[in-house]
Enzyme design. Structure first.
Site: not given
Length: 769
Positions: A347-348, A485, A598-599
């Site tokens: 998806w980046d 994640e 995580k992000q």
């Protein structure tokens, strides 16, 4: 040629000073050369033991004994070695008296200068200049200079094509062989190597010739074959302090590009043509191409040299990854700079990388989206395999679009760890569609939408119709993984659900538009993909009743259903890179029981959909989630930088930007040896353009609301918008916008909420509040 080969000023150079074996993997990544067709890691020419040399061609995948299909390391063409009395000069077997390399980001040239002293006390200076041509993407060139500093005697210089290449395996020191030898040939004129991938029988051919300029009288030449390697060797009497120069030319082709029958002739003819035209011609063309790219893509920051160099480094890697030659390939999470993530696209690409191309090179952005169109068959297979309808894009995608995420990994003790991202991280489907609409709104490319985009949109919407579940009086999306994640198997992830709501809205919008303006085209499309009018009515209903976890009282969006009931614990101490670590008692094994993430997840959603949420809601959610984010992904800091600017947290925004732009240069995640973090390069650009310049699209209008960091005197860049190129300059008190492309009409923009009409004939200067 000499002047054209001279390095640019220091602001354009990334340098390696001194030789450290432990840092070779990092510098091989950082100093990579590329042209979109292929990339060449910056391995030293003598291939020392510490090296992990590699060259990779876009779209060339193979499986063999690997767990999944992966990008194939192609034969090496930069091999050069210098010998005296049977001993090789190299950094791994000589005393390194001095060593420096420099990547010229502007020119796309890699320079090396090393002084090496062998065990007999003989010293040589080895200098090389290396380039992968930007205008002729299948061609490479090297200039090699050898100077014996303290002796006269016989020297041998060997140039090779090396077919003994393998990919990294899953375990340390494990290697995977993807290529078999098909043909190896030495002629009086050149050497030729042809190999074939083991699974798909894709052939690749390399032709090479090294020319000894002004060779001394009595020089001996011979070509040899060493198994799957072939070489050209010059032996001559060298005189102390004399300079000896060689030019090496190489061409490379693969059969996947349509050269099945003419592969050898294509490679050898291109080699002959390049040598005939000469380096002066090709260097001129290469530099013209590079300069044209930089004229469009450069972002100039006055007053902050550190920020300028960091940003240009990231733009450089975005430029050399640009697949302008082929709409059937995408950009992997580590570009073509290494084997991290096996060359797969995630998806980046659509969320973090595509925006750079949309606003600088719209044709290349279209190519990247065409890759998703050409892999629709694979996406449909993915959906069927999982028991769904429509098309489900792969979490990890190679050349076919079929899911390539491994389902598990095996540890050294034989135990296995289950991987769920391919099974559950389904937001990728709507990430692609988000990128599609970003491109559509910025380019106005209705042709793309009608011929390709609508089919992608409708088939992926059909997937979600079969994936969404009706429970009680609402629709839900259960058992997913969001961008964070750390938390798997969750229900109703806010990011995923909100993307699907908008996915359905956009599908209905394009359906209604085509029904009105292109009814025949719509009818043929729906019949072919088996989507009915009733499906769109259901999409309308679903878009209004998909559950969105939001607490009206606190104005906090719950990352997923049940998130707020998890243990709320503060992150641990900051590490030396300034990122928080796990607190005591928390690790990767039990972090899913906490609210640590995580992000960016909810915060990413707020960034993507700038018009959908109130400023107060953004501020509350930014501060809530930032306090719980560990930034264990390279995708995270840039999002908090941009949202920090949105909510007024300017100091942290600059810090996050610098961490993003220097993520690979400082190797902050300790894994840059296996490739550049592609999403971070796009994130660095986005932070400057969407963040500090405040350039966003709001309700179809290009808007600016800038804020410059303290050191910045001026920010200048170009941007493409609906077929035009705008030149933008921002200072502390004003913003100036000029239409650089030919245009005969005024274009509306908004600056700090107020609308202005750009005069097509002169620069528009606007005072800032």
């Amino acid at each position: 040629m000499k002047k054209a080969f001279d390095p640019s000023s220091s602001e354009w150079l990334i340098k390696e000073k001194g030789y450290d074996p432990a840092q070779q993997g990092l510098y091989e990544t950082l100093l990579t050369l590329g042209n979109g067709y292929m990339c060449q890691r910056a391995a030293l020419e003598e291939n020392p033991l510490e090296s992990y040399r590699g060259a990779y061609i876009a779209g060339l995948f193979d499986k063999s004994e690997s767990l999944v299909p992966e990008i194939v390391k192609v034969p090496g063409w930069t091999d050069i070695s210098v010998w005296h009395n049977g001993a090789r000069f190299g950094v791994d077997n000589c005393a390194v008296l001095s060593h420096e390399r420099a990547l010229d980001m502007r020119k796309g040239i890699l320079y090396r200068s090393s002084r090496l002293k062998n065990k007999a006390g003989k010293i040589i200076r080895l200098e090389t200049k290396r380039v992968l041509f930007a205008h002729q993407v299948r061609g490479g060139f090297m200039e090699i200079t050898v100077i014996p500093e303290n002796f006269s005697g016989e020297l041998k210089v060997i140039s090779g094509l090396n077919g003994e290449v393998t990919n990294m395996g899953h375990f340390p020191n494990e290697r995977i062989k993807h290529l078999n030898l098909k043909k190896i040939e030495r002629t009086a004129d050149h050497i030729y190597l042809e190999m074939e991938t083991r699974d798909k029988n894709i052939r690749l051919a390399l032709a090479s010739k090294m020319v000894f300029e002004d060779a001394p009288k009595g020089t001996a030449y011979i070509s040899k074959i060493y198994g799957e390697k072939c070489s050209q060797e010059y032996t001559f009497k060298a005189i102390k302090k004399n300079k000896y120069s060689f030019n090496k030319w190489t061409s490379i082709y693969t059969s996947r590009e349509g050269y099945e029958r003419q592969l050898e002739s294509a490679a050898t003819d291109t080699l002959s043509d390049m040598i005939r035209d000469g380096i002066d011609y090709h260097l001129k063309k290469h530099l013209e191409w590079r300069e044209k790219q930089w004229q469009q893509a450069d972002v100039m920051i006055k007053g902050d040299k550190l920020a300028q160099k960091g940003l240009r480094f990231n733009i450089y890697h975005l430029l050399i990854a640009k697949p302008h030659h082929d709409p059937t390939v995408s950009i992997g999470a580590k570009f073509l700079t290494g084997e991290g993530y096996k060359g797969h696209a995630f998806w980046d690409t659509e969320i973090f990388i595509l925006p750079f191309y949309i606003y600088n090179f719209p044709e290349d952005a279209r190519n990247l989206l065409m890759y998703r169109y050409y892999t629709l068959n694979g996406a449909q297979q993915n959906a069927r395999h999982m028991g769904y309808k429509g098309a489900k894009y792969a979490w990890e995608s190679a050349d076919t679009g079929i899911e390539t995420t491994p389902t598990s990994v095996t540890l050294e003790d034989g135990s296995k760890i289950r991987i769920f991202t391919g099974d559950e991280e389904h937001h990728i489907v709507s990430d692609v569609i988000h990128g599609l609409f970003d491109y559509y709104y910025a380019s106005g490319d209705n042709d793309f939408m009608l011929k390709y985009g609508a089919e992608m949109l409708f088939l992926t919407a059909k997937f979600w119709m079969s994936r969404v579940e009706k429970r009680r009086d609402r629709y839900e999306i259960r058992k997913v993984i969001g961008p964070d994640e750390f938390h798997e198997h969750v229900d109703n992830n806010a990011f995923t659900n909100y993307l699907v709501i908008l996915h359905f809205e956009k599908a209905v919008e394009i359906y209604e538009s085509m029904k009105k303006e292109y009814p025949d085209m719509l009818k043929q499309l729906l019949e072919r993909i088996k989507v009915s009018q009733d499906d769109f009515e259901l999409m309308k209903k679903m878009s209004k009743t998909i559950y969105f976890p939001y607490d009206q009282k606190s104005e906090l969006i719950e990352q997923f259903e049940g998130y707020f009931s998890l243990r709320d614990i503060k992150p641990g101490k900051l590490n030396r890179e300034g990122f928080p670590e796990f607190p005591p008692g928390v690790s990767g094994d039990n972090v899913d029981r906490t609210q640590l993430i995580k992000q960016a997840d909810v915060v990413l959603m707020l960034h993507l959909f700038v018009d959908r949420f109130s400023p107060e809601l953004k501020k509350k959610n930014f501060h809530y989630y930032e306090a719980r984010t560990l930034h264990k992904s390279s995708l995270s800091p840039c999002i908090y930088a941009m949202m920090g600017l949105e909510v007024g947290d300017h100091k942290k925004a600059y810090d996050y930007f610098m961490k993003t732009s220097y993520l690979d240069l400082l190797d902050t995640q300790r894994n840059s040896f296996d490739g550049i973090h592609a999403a971070a390069t796009g994130g660095a650009w986005m932070t400057v353009i969407n963040g500090f310049a405040g350039m966003r699209v709001r309700r179809g209008t290009l808007c600016f609301d800038p804020w410059l960091p303290k050191k910045w005197v001026e920010l200048a860049f170009n941007t493409c918008w609906q077929g035009n190129i705008f030149s933008v300059k921002i200072s502390r008190g004003s913003i100036s916008v000029k239409i650089c492309s030919s245009s005969d009409r005024a274009h509306p923009i908004k600056v700090q909420g107020k609308e202005y009409k750009l005069n097509p004939k002169k620069e528009t200067k606007i005072k800032l509040k």
